[in-house]
Design an enzyme around this catalytic site. Structure first.
Site, PDB file in Angstrom:
ATOM      1  N   LYS A   1      22.879  17.524  48.395  1.00 58.20           N
ATOM      2  CA  LYS A   1      21.827  18.506  48.640  1.00 58.20           C
ATOM      3  C   LYS A   1      21.542  19.234  47.329  1.00 58.20           C
ATOM      4  O   LYS A   1      22.486  19.528  46.568  1.00 58.20           O
ATOM      5  CB  LYS A   1      22.303  19.485  49.708  1.00 58.20           C
ATOM      6  CG  LYS A   1      21.308  20.551  50.130  1.00 58.20           C
ATOM      7  CD  LYS A   1      21.910  21.414  51.235  1.00 58.20           C
ATOM      8  CE  LYS A   1      20.968  22.479  51.746  1.00 58.20           C
ATOM      9  NZ  LYS A   1      21.575  23.270  52.851  1.00 58.20           N
TER      10      LYS A   1
ATOM     11  N   SER B   1      19.106  23.543  56.989  1.00 59.27           N
ATOM     12  CA  SER B   1      18.368  23.344  55.760  1.00 59.27           C
ATOM     13  C   SER B   1      18.700  22.048  55.024  1.00 59.27           C
ATOM     14  O   SER B   1      17.989  21.678  54.102  1.00 59.27           O
ATOM     15  CB  SER B   1      18.632  24.504  54.803  1.00 59.27           C
ATOM     16  OG  SER B   1      20.017  24.585  54.498  1.00 59.27           O
TER      17      SER B   1
ATOM     18  N   SER C   1      23.207  24.664  59.127  1.00 59.54           N
ATOM     19  CA  SER C   1      22.376  23.826  58.248  1.00 59.54           C
ATOM     20  C   SER C   1      22.910  22.426  57.969  1.00 59.54           C
ATOM     21  O   SER C   1      22.195  21.597  57.385  1.00 59.54           O
ATOM     22  CB  SER C   1      22.112  24.543  56.924  1.00 59.54           C
ATOM     23  OG  SER C   1      21.178  25.575  57.105  1.00 59.54           O
TER      24      SER C   1
END
Lengths: 64, 451
Positions: B77, B152, B176
Site C-alpha cells: 500500500k 482504505s 481498512s
C-alpha cells in the site's frame, strides 16, 4: 449544543462558513453521542494513549 | 499460476517448474491487463521487480532459500516508505514524496526474499473506505467494477483478489484491511497492536493504526505474518512479546468456543450478508464448534470513542498541511476539519474509555475463544454512492461499512476477514480473538474456509 460557526470564528479557523455548516451536523451528533459516555469513567483511570503491552492489552501470549 | 497459494507457488519454484522471474513476469502481465479496469496501482516497480526476482532465482540456485516468501510477487500500500520509490499516501500533498528510508515492513519482506511489484492505490491519506481517490482516480472492485473495492487498502484488496499479486500489505485504522478483503473477496488480517512494526509508515492515526497482509487464504496470511512479526526497537508501540509460528498446520473448529454476539452485530444487516453469515455459523457447528451466545459490551459506544480518537489524532497529524485546503479531496478535508473542533478533554476521555472497554472485553475472552461476526453489514456499494438504506434506515456508507470493525482497533485485538460463499458480490466473515492470539485465529479462519 455548540455553535460551530462561532467556534470557528473565535479560534480563527480558515474554514469557509458553508463548509462549517456542512460538518456541523456530524459534529453535533458526535457531541451528543459522546457526552453520556464520559459519565462512567472511573475517576483515577489513566488514558490508554499508547497501546504498549502488557499493561494495556493484557494476556500472556498466544491469547491465553 | 496467478491464483496459486504462496505455498503452491513456492513448491513450484523449488521444484524448478517455474522461476521467480517467470512469476514476476506473469504478475506484470496481469497488472498490465487489469489496470485499465481496476486502477489498483499508483506505481508499478517493473524494473525493481525483475531485479529482485533475478536475485531470488540466483540465490535459490546457490542453495540460499529465504523461506516461504522467497520469489513471491507482492505489493505495498502506498503508505509504506520505500527508499527511492515514490510514496504518495494517495495524496496531492505527498504526490512527489520520495522517501530516503525504508519502512520496517519493506525491510522484512525484502529480507524474506519477496518480490515487490509496486505500490498499491488507496483512499487519500488512508482516511476513508471508498477509494474514490480525487488525485489518482477511483479504484474499482474486480468482482464488479461499478462498485468500490472498499478501503482504505483498496488497491491491495483489488490486486490480490484479481490474481495480480500473491499478497499485498495494508494498514487498518477502523477496518481498512478487512473492508477491502470483504468487498473484493480475499483475506485480510489486522494483527494485535504492536505485533507488526509501524516504523516508516505514513500514519493516519497514532492509537489505532495497524499493519497487516491481504492474501487469498488464511494460511497465506500466516506465512506473511511469520515474516513481519517481531519487536522493533525503533517503534515505541512494538511488542516485546515472543513471536509464535503462524504457519497454519492442523485446522479444526472441533471444540472451539465460537462467540456469537446476541446484540449489535445482527442489527441492520443486508439480507445477503445475514444469510451468508448464518450459513457460516451452521457450517462451523457442523464442524464441531461450540456456539456460545454472548452479549458484548455495546460496540456503538466503542465506535463513538473510535471516531473521537481518530478525528483528533488525524487532524493533529495533518495540521501542518491544512492551510493547503485545495490540495485535499472534499471528503478527507471534511473529516480533518471536524477533528479541529474536538476538545482536548474529549480526546483524553476517549483514551480513558478505551481502557474501560478493554477491561470489559477481557471478560468476553473468558467465555469464548473467538467471536464470529459479519465483516461488513452491507455489500460493496457503488462508486459514488454516499448512503445505504437497510431495514428502512438510511446510513452513511462509511459509517455503515465500518460499524462492525472499529472495535478491534480500539481494543487492539486481532481480527481477520475471510470470504464466505456468495452467488453475488463478495461477503466477509470476521473472526476476532484475544490479544496476541493470531496463531489460533489464523487456524480457526483456515478451518472456517474449508468447513
Amino acid at each position: 449544543m455548540t455553535d460551530f460557526a462561532a467556534l470557528a470564528r473565535a479560534r480563527g479557523f480558515d474554514i469557509p462558513e458553508d463548509q462549517v455548516a456542512g460538518i456541523a451536523p456530524s459534529l453535533s451528533a458526535l457531541e451528543r453521542d459522546f457526552a453520556p459516555l464520559k459519565a462512567g469513567i472511573p475517576h483515577c483511570l489513566e488514558p490508554a494513549v499508547i497501546l504498549s503491552e502488557p499493561a494495556v492489552l493484557g494476556g500472556t501470549g498466544d491469547g491465553k | 499460476m496467478s491464483f496459486l497459494s504462496i505455498s503452491q507457488a513456492g513448491a513450484k519454484l523449488r521444484a524448478g517448474e517455474v522461476s521467480a522471474v517467470e512469476l514476476a513476469q506473469e504478475s506484470l502481465r496481469r497488472i498490465r491487463a487489469d489496470e485499465p479496469r481496476l486502477n489498483a496501482f499508483i506505481t508499478v516497480t517493473e524494473d525493481l521487480a525483475l531485479e529482485q526476482a533475478r536475485q531470488a532465482d540466483e540465490e535459490l540456485s546457490k542453495g540460499l532459500d529465504r523461506g516461504p516468501l522467497h520469489g513471491i510477487p507482492y505489493g505495498l500500500k502506498d503508505v509504506f516508505a520505500t527508499k527511492g520509490i515514490r510514496t504518495t499516501c494517495g495524496s496531492k500533498i505527498f504526490f512527489n514524496h520520495v522517501p530516503d528510508h525504508d519502512s520496517a515492513v519493506y525491510e522484512k519482506l525484502r529480507e524474506a526474499g519477496a518480490v515487490l511489484m509496486g505500490k498499491t492505490g488507496l483512499q487519500e491519506f488512508a482516511y476513508g473506505i471508498t477509494c474514490n481517490n480525487p488525485h489518482f482516480g477511483p479504484i474499482r472492485n474486480p468482482a464488479d467494477p461499478t462498485c468500490i473495492p472498499g478501503g482504505s487498502s483498496g488497491g491491495s484488496g483489488a490486486a490480490v483478489a484479481a490474481g495480480s499479486l500473491f499478497f499485498a500489505m495494508g494498514s487498518d485504522t477502523g477496518g481498512s484491511i478487512r473492508i477491502p478483503a470483504a468487498y473484493c473477496g480475499c483475506v485480510g488480517l489486522k494483527p494485535t497492536s504492536g505485533r507488526v512494526s509501524r516504523r516508516g509508515v505514513l500514519p493516519l492515526d497514532f492509537s489505532l493504526d495497524h499493519m497487516g497482509p491481504l492474501t487469498r487464504s488464511a494460511a497465506d496470511a500466516g506465512l506473511v505474518l511469520n515474516a513481519l512479526a517481531g519487536h522493533d526497537a525503533a517503534d515505541d508501540t512494538s511488542s516485546r512479546r515472543p513471536v509464535d509460528d503462524y504457519t497454519v498446520t492442523g485446522t479444526s473448529l472441533a471444540g472451539v468456543r465460537v462467540g456469537l454476539p446476541t446484540n449489535f452485530y445482527g442489527d441492520r444487516v443486508a439480507p445477503e450478508v445475514a444469510a451468508a453469515f448464518a450459513d457460516a455459523v451452521f457450517r462451523a457447528r457442523a464442524a464441531g464448534a461450540i456456539l456460545v451466545p454472548i452479549m458484548v459490551p455495546d460496540p456503538t459506544e466503542i465506535n463513538v470513542v473510535s471516531r473521537v480518537i481518530l478525528l483528533s489524532e488525524a487532524s493533529a497529524l495533518m495540521e501542518p498541511y491544512l492551510h493547503r485546503r485545495g490540495d485535499f479531496g472534499a471528503d478527507v478535508l471534511a473529516l480533518l476539519d471536524q477533528g479541529r473542533f474536538l476538545a482536548a478533554t474529549d480526546y483524553i476521555n476517549a483514551q480513558r474509555l478505551r481502557r474501560v472497554y478493554q477491561a470489559q472485553w477481557a471478560e468476553i475472552w473468558a467465555q469464548a475463544d473467538c467471536i464470529f461476526t459479519p465483516t461488513a453489514p452491507i455489500l460493496a456499494p457503488k462508486i459514488g454512492q454516499t448512503e445505504v438504506v437497510i431495514d428502512g434506515v438510511a446510513e452513511d456508507v462509511r459509517l455503515a461499512t465500518t460499524r462492525f470493525m472499529r472495535a478491534a482497533n480500539v481494543l487492539g485485538v486481532p481480527a481477520i476477514s475471510i470470504p464466505l460463499p456468495s452467488n453475488g458480490l463478495p461477503i466477509g466473515l470476521q473472526i476476532m480473538g484475544p490479544p496476541f492470539a493470531e496463531r489460533r485465529v489464523l487456524a480457526w479462519a483456515s478451518a472456517a474456509e474449508v468447513s
